[in-house]
Design a protein around this motif. Structure first.
Motif, PDB file in Angstrom:
ATOM      1  N   ILE A   1       3.286  -9.252  -2.023  1.00 59.13           N
ATOM      2  CA  ILE A   1       2.066  -9.186  -2.834  1.00 59.13           C
ATOM      3  C   ILE A   1       1.177  -8.040  -2.372  1.00 59.13           C
ATOM      4  O   ILE A   1       0.617  -7.293  -3.200  1.00 59.13           O
ATOM      5  CB  ILE A   1       1.308 -10.529  -2.762  1.00 59.13           C
ATOM      6  CG1 ILE A   1       2.057 -11.589  -3.582  1.00 59.13           C
ATOM      7  CG2 ILE A   1      -0.122 -10.380  -3.275  1.00 59.13           C
ATOM      8  CD1 ILE A   1       1.509 -12.988  -3.419  1.00 59.13           C
ATOM      9  N   GLU A   2       1.028  -7.872  -1.061  1.00 61.49           N
ATOM     10  CA  GLU A   2       0.200  -6.793  -0.532  1.00 61.49           C
ATOM     11  C   GLU A   2       0.678  -5.429  -1.037  1.00 61.49           C
ATOM     12  O   GLU A   2      -0.127  -4.585  -1.461  1.00 61.49           O
ATOM     13  CB  GLU A   2       0.231  -6.830   0.998  1.00 61.49           C
ATOM     14  CG  GLU A   2      -0.577  -5.734   1.665  1.00 61.49           C
ATOM     15  CD  GLU A   2      -0.430  -5.749   3.182  1.00 61.49           C
ATOM     16  OE1 GLU A   2      -0.929  -4.800   3.824  1.00 61.49           O
ATOM     17  OE2 GLU A   2       0.185  -6.687   3.717  1.00 61.49           O
ATOM     18  N   ILE A   3       1.974  -5.225  -0.999  1.00 61.39           N
ATOM     19  CA  ILE A   3       2.535  -3.947  -1.459  1.00 61.39           C
ATOM     20  C   ILE A   3       2.367  -3.799  -2.961  1.00 61.39           C
ATOM     21  O   ILE A   3       1.947  -2.753  -3.467  1.00 61.39           O
ATOM     22  CB  ILE A   3       4.024  -3.854  -1.085  1.00 61.39           C
ATOM     23  CG1 ILE A   3       4.195  -3.841   0.432  1.00 61.39           C
ATOM     24  CG2 ILE A   3       4.659  -2.605  -1.698  1.00 61.39           C
ATOM     25  CD1 ILE A   3       5.618  -4.052   0.898  1.00 61.39           C
ATOM     26  N   ARG A   4       2.699  -4.880  -3.705  1.00 67.81           N
ATOM     27  CA  ARG A   4       2.677  -4.790  -5.165  1.00 67.81           C
ATOM     28  C   ARG A   4       1.263  -4.656  -5.707  1.00 67.81           C
ATOM     29  O   ARG A   4       1.039  -3.943  -6.700  1.00 67.81           O
ATOM     30  CB  ARG A   4       3.356  -6.019  -5.765  1.00 67.81           C
ATOM     31  CG  ARG A   4       3.762  -5.840  -7.210  1.00 67.81           C
ATOM     32  CD  ARG A   4       4.979  -4.954  -7.352  1.00 67.81           C
ATOM     33  NE  ARG A   4       6.177  -5.592  -6.826  1.00 67.81           N
ATOM     34  CZ  ARG A   4       7.367  -5.013  -6.788  1.00 67.81           C
ATOM     35  NH1 ARG A   4       7.527  -3.786  -7.227  1.00 67.81           N
ATOM     36  NH2 ARG A   4       8.409  -5.643  -6.293  1.00 67.81           N
ATOM     37  N   GLU A   5       0.279  -5.291  -5.080  1.00 69.10           N
ATOM     38  CA  GLU A   5      -1.102  -5.135  -5.533  1.00 69.10           C
ATOM     39  C   GLU A   5      -1.552  -3.676  -5.373  1.00 69.10           C
ATOM     40  O   GLU A   5      -2.271  -3.143  -6.223  1.00 69.10           O
ATOM     41  CB  GLU A   5      -2.022  -6.071  -4.751  1.00 69.10           C
ATOM     42  CG  GLU A   5      -1.903  -7.527  -5.181  1.00 69.10           C
ATOM     43  CD  GLU A   5      -2.806  -8.460  -4.390  1.00 69.10           C
ATOM     44  OE1 GLU A   5      -3.101  -9.559  -4.893  1.00 69.10           O
ATOM     45  OE2 GLU A   5      -3.199  -8.090  -3.257  1.00 69.10           O
ATOM     46  N   ARG A   6      -1.124  -3.048  -4.296  1.00 62.49           N
ATOM     47  CA  ARG A   6      -1.461  -1.627  -4.111  1.00 62.49           C
ATOM     48  C   ARG A   6      -0.796  -0.776  -5.187  1.00 62.49           C
ATOM     49  O   ARG A   6      -1.425   0.151  -5.726  1.00 62.49           O
ATOM     50  CB  ARG A   6      -1.036  -1.163  -2.721  1.00 62.49           C
ATOM     51  CG  ARG A   6      -1.269   0.329  -2.483  1.00 62.49           C
ATOM     52  CD  ARG A   6      -0.981   0.727  -1.049  1.00 62.49           C
ATOM     53  NE  ARG A   6       0.396   0.444  -0.655  1.00 62.49           N
ATOM     54  CZ  ARG A   6       1.434   1.204  -0.979  1.00 62.49           C
ATOM     55  NH1 ARG A   6       1.262   2.289  -1.730  1.00 62.49           N
ATOM     56  NH2 ARG A   6       2.634   0.896  -0.563  1.00 62.49           N
ATOM     57  N   LEU A   7       0.456  -1.082  -5.512  1.00 64.17           N
ATOM     58  CA  LEU A   7       1.149  -0.324  -6.554  1.00 64.17           C
ATOM     59  C   LEU A   7       0.455  -0.488  -7.904  1.00 64.17           C
ATOM     60  O   LEU A   7       0.352   0.470  -8.677  1.00 64.17           O
ATOM     61  CB  LEU A   7       2.606  -0.783  -6.647  1.00 64.17           C
ATOM     62  CG  LEU A   7       3.521  -0.370  -5.483  1.00 64.17           C
ATOM     63  CD1 LEU A   7       4.876  -1.074  -5.595  1.00 64.17           C
ATOM     64  CD2 LEU A   7       3.724   1.138  -5.456  1.00 64.17           C
ATOM     65  N   VAL A   8      -0.027  -1.692  -8.187  1.00 64.86           N
ATOM     66  CA  VAL A   8      -0.733  -1.931  -9.449  1.00 64.86           C
ATOM     67  C   VAL A   8      -2.056  -1.174  -9.466  1.00 64.86           C
ATOM     68  O   VAL A   8      -2.443  -0.597 -10.491  1.00 64.86           O
ATOM     69  CB  VAL A   8      -0.958  -3.439  -9.666  1.00 64.86           C
ATOM     70  CG1 VAL A   8      -1.889  -3.688 -10.855  1.00 64.86           C
ATOM     71  CG2 VAL A   8       0.379  -4.149  -9.909  1.00 64.86           C
ATOM     72  N   ARG A   9      -2.757  -1.153  -8.324  1.00 66.67           N
ATOM     73  CA  ARG A   9      -4.019  -0.387  -8.267  1.00 66.67           C
ATOM     74  C   ARG A   9      -3.763   1.098  -8.484  1.00 66.67           C
ATOM     75  O   ARG A   9      -4.526   1.777  -9.180  1.00 66.67           O
ATOM     76  CB  ARG A   9      -4.702  -0.603  -6.911  1.00 66.67           C
ATOM     77  CG  ARG A   9      -5.341  -1.956  -6.720  1.00 66.67           C
ATOM     78  CD  ARG A   9      -6.297  -1.946  -5.523  1.00 66.67           C
ATOM     79  NE  ARG A   9      -5.607  -1.602  -4.272  1.00 66.67           N
ATOM     80  CZ  ARG A   9      -5.051  -2.489  -3.471  1.00 66.67           C
ATOM     81  NH1 ARG A   9      -5.051  -3.779  -3.791  1.00 66.67           N
ATOM     82  NH2 ARG A   9      -4.466  -2.107  -2.341  1.00 66.67           N
ATOM     83  N   ASP A  10      -2.682   1.597  -7.902  1.00 65.48           N
ATOM     84  CA  ASP A  10      -2.367   3.023  -8.032  1.00 65.48           C
ATOM     85  C   ASP A  10      -1.876   3.382  -9.425  1.00 65.48           C
ATOM     86  O   ASP A  10      -2.044   4.518  -9.878  1.00 65.48           O
ATOM     87  CB  ASP A  10      -1.303   3.430  -7.000  1.00 65.48           C
ATOM     88  CG  ASP A  10      -1.826   3.368  -5.573  1.00 65.48           C
ATOM     89  OD1 ASP A  10      -3.058   3.305  -5.394  1.00 65.48           O
ATOM     90  OD2 ASP A  10      -0.991   3.368  -4.643  1.00 65.48           O
ATOM     91  N   ASP A  11      -1.242   2.427 -10.097  1.00 69.65           N
ATOM     92  CA  ASP A  11      -0.686   2.692 -11.429  1.00 69.65           C
ATOM     93  C   ASP A  11      -0.886   1.459 -12.316  1.00 69.65           C
ATOM     94  O   ASP A  11       0.057   0.725 -12.626  1.00 69.65           O
ATOM     95  CB  ASP A  11       0.812   3.028 -11.314  1.00 69.65           C
ATOM     96  CG  ASP A  11       1.424   3.474 -12.636  1.00 69.65           C
ATOM     97  OD1 ASP A  11       0.658   3.663 -13.612  1.00 69.65           O
ATOM     98  OD2 ASP A  11       2.660   3.627 -12.702  1.00 69.65           O
ATOM     99  N   PRO A  12      -2.112   1.223 -12.755  1.00 68.26           N
ATOM    100  CA  PRO A  12      -2.421   0.006 -13.514  1.00 68.26           C
ATOM    101  C   PRO A  12      -1.705  -0.081 -14.857  1.00 68.26           C
ATOM    102  O   PRO A  12      -1.584  -1.165 -15.431  1.00 68.26           O
ATOM    103  CB  PRO A  12      -3.941   0.074 -13.699  1.00 68.26           C
ATOM    104  CG  PRO A  12      -4.286   1.521 -13.544  1.00 68.26           C
ATOM    105  CD  PRO A  12      -3.315   2.060 -12.551  1.00 68.26           C
ATOM    106  N   GLY A  13      -1.217   1.043 -15.351  1.00 63.27           N
ATOM    107  CA  GLY A  13      -0.519   1.021 -16.639  1.00 63.27           C
ATOM    108  C   GLY A  13       0.942   0.620 -16.549  1.00 63.27           C
ATOM    109  O   GLY A  13       1.599   0.440 -17.576  1.00 63.27           O
TER     110      GLY A  13
END
Length: 326
Positions: free
Chosen positions: A249-261
């Protein structure tokens, strides 16, 4: 007297094809194009190999054409394995999917058994073994799946040793280790599975540190943590499962913040939230389970508004509402 019985498999397949002409035609067109290209390209490749000294240029052209043909077959494989039309579960769908995967398997088997394959094509050879491993897993042959992934790993490890500066070879090694770990866990060999997971984890973590802006490495790392968590959860090791899911989750939340689309990152994040909710549910921690179910549901609802025809999203959302109501 007239005797009646259940419709045969052939009848169900014909009925499915009549109702899904578009999906079947698309798959068939890709396969025909691929096979035609492969026949021509393979003939050119072998002819050039037989006349190495006088046809180096022709061989290089044939090799490039062969790789292009291989990519066409890979596209066909991806279409068959991931097509929404073939994953909906309608009568006859899975039978058609297995038949189409069988055609892809026949090609890959021919490629890996061809003793004339040049060392330059070892990357493609490893990929073909990995594809065969996937098909074997999907068709329930775990022993063959393990053997094919093991062959892919052996080739990829050699490539990585010969090219230590190439991170893609290391990533491919980690991916093969990951798949072998999953297969071992399916057979109940958790201790051996985690040996493979730990080896994959070391590589993925190093790659993510070396290239922090490369989302693909972080994505692979999150997937590995998620699968490790799932194996722990299935074995009722809830604390270890939650630790692994938290990492994912920690990694994936960062990925979503970096690329919300990115719908892919959001979908995977919802999957991680769902997995955590299920662990809390099993532990009787209902309030915490509902909190994570709701986080997953909000993401899936947004994704469904963006893709209202996505059957998998609808099913996932239904599962969350059902789980929440228990």
């Amino acid at each position: 007297p007239v005797s009646a019985g259940p419709p045969s498999k052939v009848y169900r397949l014909k009925k499915f094809l009549r109702k899904n002409r578009g999906a079947a035609a698309a798959a068939a067109a890709i396969l025909i194009t691929a096979l035609a290209g492969l026949c021509v390209s393979l003939a050119m490749y072998l002819q050039a190999e037989a006349h190495r000294e006088e046809a180096v240029g022709a061989k290089n052209v044939a090799e490039a054409n062969f790789r292009r043909a291989l990519r066409v077959v890979d596209a066909y494989f991806t279409h068959v394995s991931e097509s929404p039309e073939l994953l909906r579960g309608a009568p006859g769908t899975q039978e058609l999917r297995m038949r189409l995967l069988g055609l892809a398997r026949n090609y890959y088997e021919g490629f890996v058994e061809d003793r004339t394959v040049d060392k330059k094509l070892r990357v493609e050879l490893a990929a073909a073994h990995a594809r065969l491993g996937k098909i074997a897993k999907w068709t329930g042959n775990l022993e063959t799946a393990f053997e094919e992934h093991r062959k892919a790993l052996a080739i990829r490890e050699r490539l990585s040793e010969e090219n230590p500066g190439n991170p893609e070879h290391r990533a491919a090694v980690a991916w093969s280790l990951h798949q072998l770990g999953l297969l071992l866990s399916r057979n109940g060999a958790d201790a051996e599975a985690f040996d493979y997971f730990e080896r994959a984890l070391e590589i993925h973590e190093n790659l993510a540190l070396e290239a922090p802006t490369a989302s693909s490495y972080a994505d692979d790392l999150a997937d590995l943590y998620n699968d490790m968590g799932t194996v722990h959860a299935d074995a009722d090791r809830s604390e270890l499962a939650l630790k692994a899911f938290d990492k994912a989750i920690e990694i994936r939340e960062r990925l979503v913040r970096d690329d919300p689309g990115s719908s892919g990152h959001r979908h995977d994040l919802a999957r991680h939230y769902t997995n955590v909710g299920m662990v809390h549910h099993r532990r009787g921690e209902i309030a915490e389970a509902i909190r994570f179910y709701d986080k997953a549901a909000r993401i899936r609802e947004t994704l469904l508004r963006e893709s209202p025809d996505n059957i998998a999203l609808r099913r996932g959302l239904a599962f969350l509402h059902t789980s929440r109501a228990r």
